[in-house]
Scaffold this motif. Structure first.
Motif, PDB file in Angstrom:
ATOM      1  N   ALA A  57     -42.385  -7.876 -20.956  1.00 39.52           N
ATOM      2  CA  ALA A  57     -42.926  -8.836 -19.988  1.00 39.52           C
ATOM      3  C   ALA A  57     -41.986 -10.024 -19.826  1.00 39.52           C
ATOM      4  O   ALA A  57     -41.799 -10.526 -18.715  1.00 39.52           O
ATOM      5  CB  ALA A  57     -44.308  -9.306 -20.430  1.00 39.52           C
ATOM      6  N   LEU A  58     -41.377 -10.450 -20.916  1.00 37.19           N
ATOM      7  CA  LEU A  58     -40.421 -11.564 -20.870  1.00 37.19           C
ATOM      8  C   LEU A  58     -39.233 -11.201 -19.985  1.00 37.19           C
ATOM      9  O   LEU A  58     -38.854 -11.965 -19.087  1.00 37.19           O
ATOM     10  CB  LEU A  58     -39.940 -11.903 -22.283  1.00 37.19           C
ATOM     11  N   CYS A  59     -38.647 -10.047 -20.201  1.00 37.26           N
ATOM     12  CA  CYS A  59     -37.482  -9.618 -19.411  1.00 37.26           C
ATOM     13  C   CYS A  59     -37.848  -9.452 -17.941  1.00 37.26           C
ATOM     14  O   CYS A  59     -37.087  -9.862 -17.055  1.00 37.26           O
ATOM     15  CB  CYS A  59     -36.890  -8.338 -19.989  1.00 37.26           C
ATOM     16  N   ALA A  60     -39.016  -8.890 -17.669  1.00 39.80           N
ATOM     17  CA  ALA A  60     -39.457  -8.710 -16.284  1.00 39.80           C
ATOM     18  C   ALA A  60     -39.684 -10.064 -15.610  1.00 39.80           C
ATOM     19  O   ALA A  60     -39.291 -10.264 -14.454  1.00 39.80           O
ATOM     20  CB  ALA A  60     -40.732  -7.877 -16.242  1.00 39.80           C
ATOM     21  N   PHE A  61     -40.307 -11.004 -16.321  1.00 42.06           N
ATOM     22  CA  PHE A  61     -40.550 -12.334 -15.764  1.00 42.06           C
ATOM     23  C   PHE A  61     -39.237 -13.043 -15.443  1.00 42.06           C
ATOM     24  O   PHE A  61     -39.076 -13.618 -14.359  1.00 42.06           O
ATOM     25  CB  PHE A  61     -41.384 -13.182 -16.730  1.00 42.06           C
ATOM     26  N   LEU A  62     -38.297 -13.008 -16.384  1.00 45.25           N
ATOM     27  CA  LEU A  62     -37.019 -13.684 -16.164  1.00 45.25           C
ATOM     28  C   LEU A  62     -36.230 -13.042 -15.026  1.00 45.25           C
ATOM     29  O   LEU A  62     -35.596 -13.741 -14.231  1.00 45.25           O
ATOM     30  CB  LEU A  62     -36.193 -13.704 -17.454  1.00 45.25           C
ATOM     31  N   ALA A  63     -36.272 -11.724 -14.914  1.00 44.39           N
ATOM     32  CA  ALA A  63     -35.587 -11.041 -13.817  1.00 44.39           C
ATOM     33  C   ALA A  63     -36.168 -11.491 -12.481  1.00 44.39           C
ATOM     34  O   ALA A  63     -35.423 -11.829 -11.546  1.00 44.39           O
ATOM     35  CB  ALA A  63     -35.716  -9.528 -13.976  1.00 44.39           C
ATOM     36  N   GLU A  64     -37.493 -11.538 -12.393  1.00 44.66           N
ATOM     37  CA  GLU A  64     -38.135 -11.967 -11.148  1.00 44.66           C
ATOM     38  C   GLU A  64     -37.847 -13.439 -10.864  1.00 44.66           C
ATOM     39  O   GLU A  64     -37.515 -13.811  -9.738  1.00 44.66           O
ATOM     40  CB  GLU A  64     -39.642 -11.738 -11.236  1.00 44.66           C
ATOM     41  N   SER A  71     -32.202  -4.747 -15.266  1.00 43.07           N
ATOM     42  CA  SER A  71     -31.057  -4.311 -16.071  1.00 43.07           C
ATOM     43  C   SER A  71     -30.075  -5.453 -16.350  1.00 43.07           C
ATOM     44  O   SER A  71     -29.232  -5.339 -17.232  1.00 43.07           O
ATOM     45  CB  SER A  71     -30.330  -3.169 -15.362  1.00 43.07           C
ATOM     46  N   ALA A  72     -30.186  -6.569 -15.632  1.00 47.01           N
ATOM     47  CA  ALA A  72     -29.293  -7.717 -15.838  1.00 47.01           C
ATOM     48  C   ALA A  72     -29.819  -8.671 -16.910  1.00 47.01           C
ATOM     49  O   ALA A  72     -29.162  -9.638 -17.259  1.00 47.01           O
ATOM     50  CB  ALA A  72     -29.110  -8.478 -14.528  1.00 47.01           C
TER      51      ALA A  72
END
Length: 103
Positions: A57-64, A71-72
């Motif tokens: 969820a953290l990675c998805a939130f930061l990507a958005e 993937s970045a």
């Protein structure tokens, strides 16, 4: 690799990637930035700290938030800790400005 400090919690590497130092509060009502926490930025996550759900969820939130593909966004350290370091690759000027504006 040399890093340039943009704030206490935000650094830019020589290759242009950004490293974020975060303090995570999982299980919150809403996901969002909560302000400085020592030399880190506190981020509340609605996801529970179970089976890697909070990290995903953290990675998805930061990507958005930064307008990047998932993937970045890379979890560099803190897989099982509240203290985490995240690397963002390919963050443009808009994403950098949004992150710097947080404090």
């Amino acid at each position: 690799m040399a890093e340039r400090r943009l704030s206490d919690w935000l650094r830019e590497a020589a290759d242009g990637s950004l490293t974020l130092t975060l303090h995570i509060q999982p299980g919150a009502k809403q996901t969002g930035f909560a302000g400085p926490h020592g030399e880190a930025m506190k981020l509340r996550l609605a996801a529970p700290p179970v089976d890697g759900k909070a990290n995903a969820a953290l990675c998805a939130f930061l990507a958005e938030f930064c307008g990047l593909p998932k993937s970045a966004v890379e979890l560099v350290s803190g897989e099982t800790s509240r203290a985490k370091r995240i690397r963002l690759r390919g963050a443009g000027a808009d994403a950098r400005a949004r992150l710097r504006a947080l404090g």
